[in-house]
Design a protein around this motif. Structure first.
Motif, short mmCIF file in Angstrom:
data_model
loop_
_atom_site.label_atom_id
_atom_site.label_comp_id
_atom_site.label_asym_id
_atom_site.label_seq_id
_atom_site.Cartn_x
_atom_site.Cartn_y
_atom_site.Cartn_z
N THR A 38 0.83 -1.19 0.00
CA THR A 38 0.00 0.00 0.00
C THR A 38 0.87 1.25 0.00
OG1 THR A 38 -1.54 -1.22 1.41
CG2 THR A 38 -1.92 1.12 1.19
N PRO A 39 1.01 1.93 -1.14
CA PRO A 39 1.70 3.22 -1.10
C PRO A 39 0.87 4.16 -0.22
CG PRO A 39 1.47 2.45 -3.36
CD PRO A 39 0.62 1.56 -2.50
N HIS A 40 1.50 4.73 0.78
CA HIS A 40 0.74 5.58 1.70
C HIS A 40 1.62 6.69 2.26
CE1 HIS A 40 2.74 2.58 4.20
NE2 HIS A 40 2.70 3.48 5.17
N ARG A 41 0.97 7.68 2.81
CA ARG A 41 1.66 8.77 3.47
C ARG A 41 0.78 9.30 4.59
NH1 ARG A 41 1.33 13.42 -1.24
NH2 ARG A 41 -0.91 13.78 -1.13
N VAL A 42 1.42 9.91 5.57
CA VAL A 42 0.68 10.48 6.69
C VAL A 42 0.69 11.99 6.54
CG1 VAL A 42 0.60 10.77 9.19
CG2 VAL A 42 1.28 8.57 8.20
N ILE A 43 -0.49 12.56 6.57
CA ILE A 43 -0.63 14.01 6.55
C ILE A 43 -1.31 14.39 7.86
CG2 ILE A 43 -1.74 15.97 5.44
CD1 ILE A 43 -1.46 14.51 2.81
N ARG A 44 -0.58 15.09 8.68
CA ARG A 44 -1.11 15.49 9.99
C ARG A 44 -1.90 16.77 9.83
NH1 ARG A 44 -3.48 14.20 14.28
NH2 ARG A 44 -2.90 15.34 16.13
N ARG A 45 -3.17 16.65 10.04
CA ARG A 45 -4.04 17.83 9.98
C ARG A 45 -4.39 18.23 11.41
NH1 ARG A 45 -6.10 14.65 5.51
NH2 ARG A 45 -5.70 15.79 3.60
N MET A 96 3.69 2.75 -8.06
CA MET A 96 4.35 3.94 -8.57
C MET A 96 5.51 3.53 -9.47
SD MET A 96 4.32 6.24 -5.15
CE MET A 96 3.09 7.49 -5.01
N LYS A 97 5.79 4.32 -10.49
CA LYS A 97 6.81 3.97 -11.48
C LYS A 97 8.19 3.83 -10.87
CE LYS A 97 4.33 6.03 -15.26
NZ LYS A 97 4.16 7.18 -16.11
N ASN A 98 8.50 4.57 -9.82
CA ASN A 98 9.83 4.52 -9.23
C ASN A 98 9.90 3.51 -8.09
OD1 ASN A 98 8.30 5.83 -7.30
ND2 ASN A 98 9.84 7.39 -6.85
N ASN A 99 9.17 2.40 -8.23
CA ASN A 99 9.11 1.44 -7.13
C ASN A 99 9.32 0.01 -7.60
OD1 ASN A 99 8.82 0.54 -4.55
ND2 ASN A 99 6.60 0.45 -4.64
N SER A 100 10.53 -0.29 -8.04
CA SER A 100 10.85 -1.68 -8.39
C SER A 100 10.85 -2.52 -7.13
CB SER A 100 12.25 -1.75 -9.03
OG SER A 100 12.25 -1.12 -10.26
N MET A 101 10.44 -3.77 -7.26
CA MET A 101 10.52 -4.71 -6.14
C MET A 101 11.90 -5.32 -6.19
SD MET A 101 7.67 -4.49 -4.63
CE MET A 101 6.43 -5.61 -4.08
N ALA A 114 15.03 6.16 1.19
CA ALA A 114 15.50 7.20 0.27
C ALA A 114 14.33 7.92 -0.38
CB ALA A 114 16.41 6.58 -0.79
N ARG A 115 13.31 7.16 -0.77
CA ARG A 115 12.14 7.76 -1.40
C ARG A 115 11.33 8.59 -0.42
NH1 ARG A 115 9.69 2.82 -3.42
NH2 ARG A 115 8.39 3.24 -1.66
N SER A 116 11.19 8.08 0.80
CA SER A 116 10.35 8.75 1.80
C SER A 116 11.00 10.00 2.38
CB SER A 116 10.03 7.79 2.95
OG SER A 116 9.32 6.69 2.48
N ILE A 130 19.14 7.95 -6.73
CA ILE A 130 18.00 7.06 -6.94
C ILE A 130 17.67 7.08 -8.43
CG2 ILE A 130 15.63 6.53 -6.31
CD1 ILE A 130 16.03 8.29 -3.83
N LEU A 131 17.65 5.92 -9.06
CA LEU A 131 17.29 5.83 -10.47
C LEU A 131 15.78 5.94 -10.63
CD1 LEU A 131 19.66 2.95 -11.65
CD2 LEU A 131 20.03 5.42 -11.76
#
Length: 140
Positions: A38-45, A96-101, A114-116, A130-131
């Motif tokens: 699950t690509p995810h992010r936390v946004i603190r509101r 996401m395109k920049n997310n090889s396994m 590195a991505r985060s 990062i490629l």
């Protein structure tokens, strides 16, 4: 928020029946794609509603190679115990395109960090880049 169908989508953060569980890439690889990362992010509101977060990470040694569990595969199943649910062939995963396994736990973990945290990555690893597919290589 979760990234699905090409965009970030808000996830309910409170309520008596709300439980959000984000699975990682290791679960996707081990389950041979049955469970999806699950690509995810936390946004603190700012809010008066309290938020409880209990992150749990499991990681074998960094050099461990990740591969699907044989017992979950139809090809290796002679008892009908494989996971029965299948995704339609035409349904495309929203990776996401920049997310090889990557094959090892360490490579995947470093890629995710590195991505985060690109600013921290650049500050402490200016010799690396990062490629486009998410792999990390030495500059030069």
């Amino acid at each position: 928020q979760v990234f699905a169908k090409g965009k970030w989508i808000d996830v309910p953060t409170h309520g008596p029946d709300v439980l959000v569980c984000n699975l990682g890439e290791q679960a996707e690889i081990l389950s041979d794609g049955y469970f999806l990362a699950t690509p995810h992010r936390v946004i603190r509101r700012s809010s008066d509603v309290p938020r409880i977060s209990v992150p749990f990470f499991y990681n074998p040694k960094l050099s461990a190679k990740i591969r699907p569990t044989a017992s979950l595969s139809k090809e290796n199943d002679d008892k009908g115990s494989f996971l029965p649910w299948e995704r339609p062939a035409q349904r495309k995963h929203w990776r996401m395109k920049n997310n090889s396994m990557l094959q090892t736990v360490g490579d995947n973990t470093f890629k995710s960090l590195a991505r985060s945290h690109p600013t921290v990555f650049e500050k402490h690893h200016s010799d690396l880049c990062i490629l486009g597919d998410g792999r990390i290589v030495k500059r030069g």
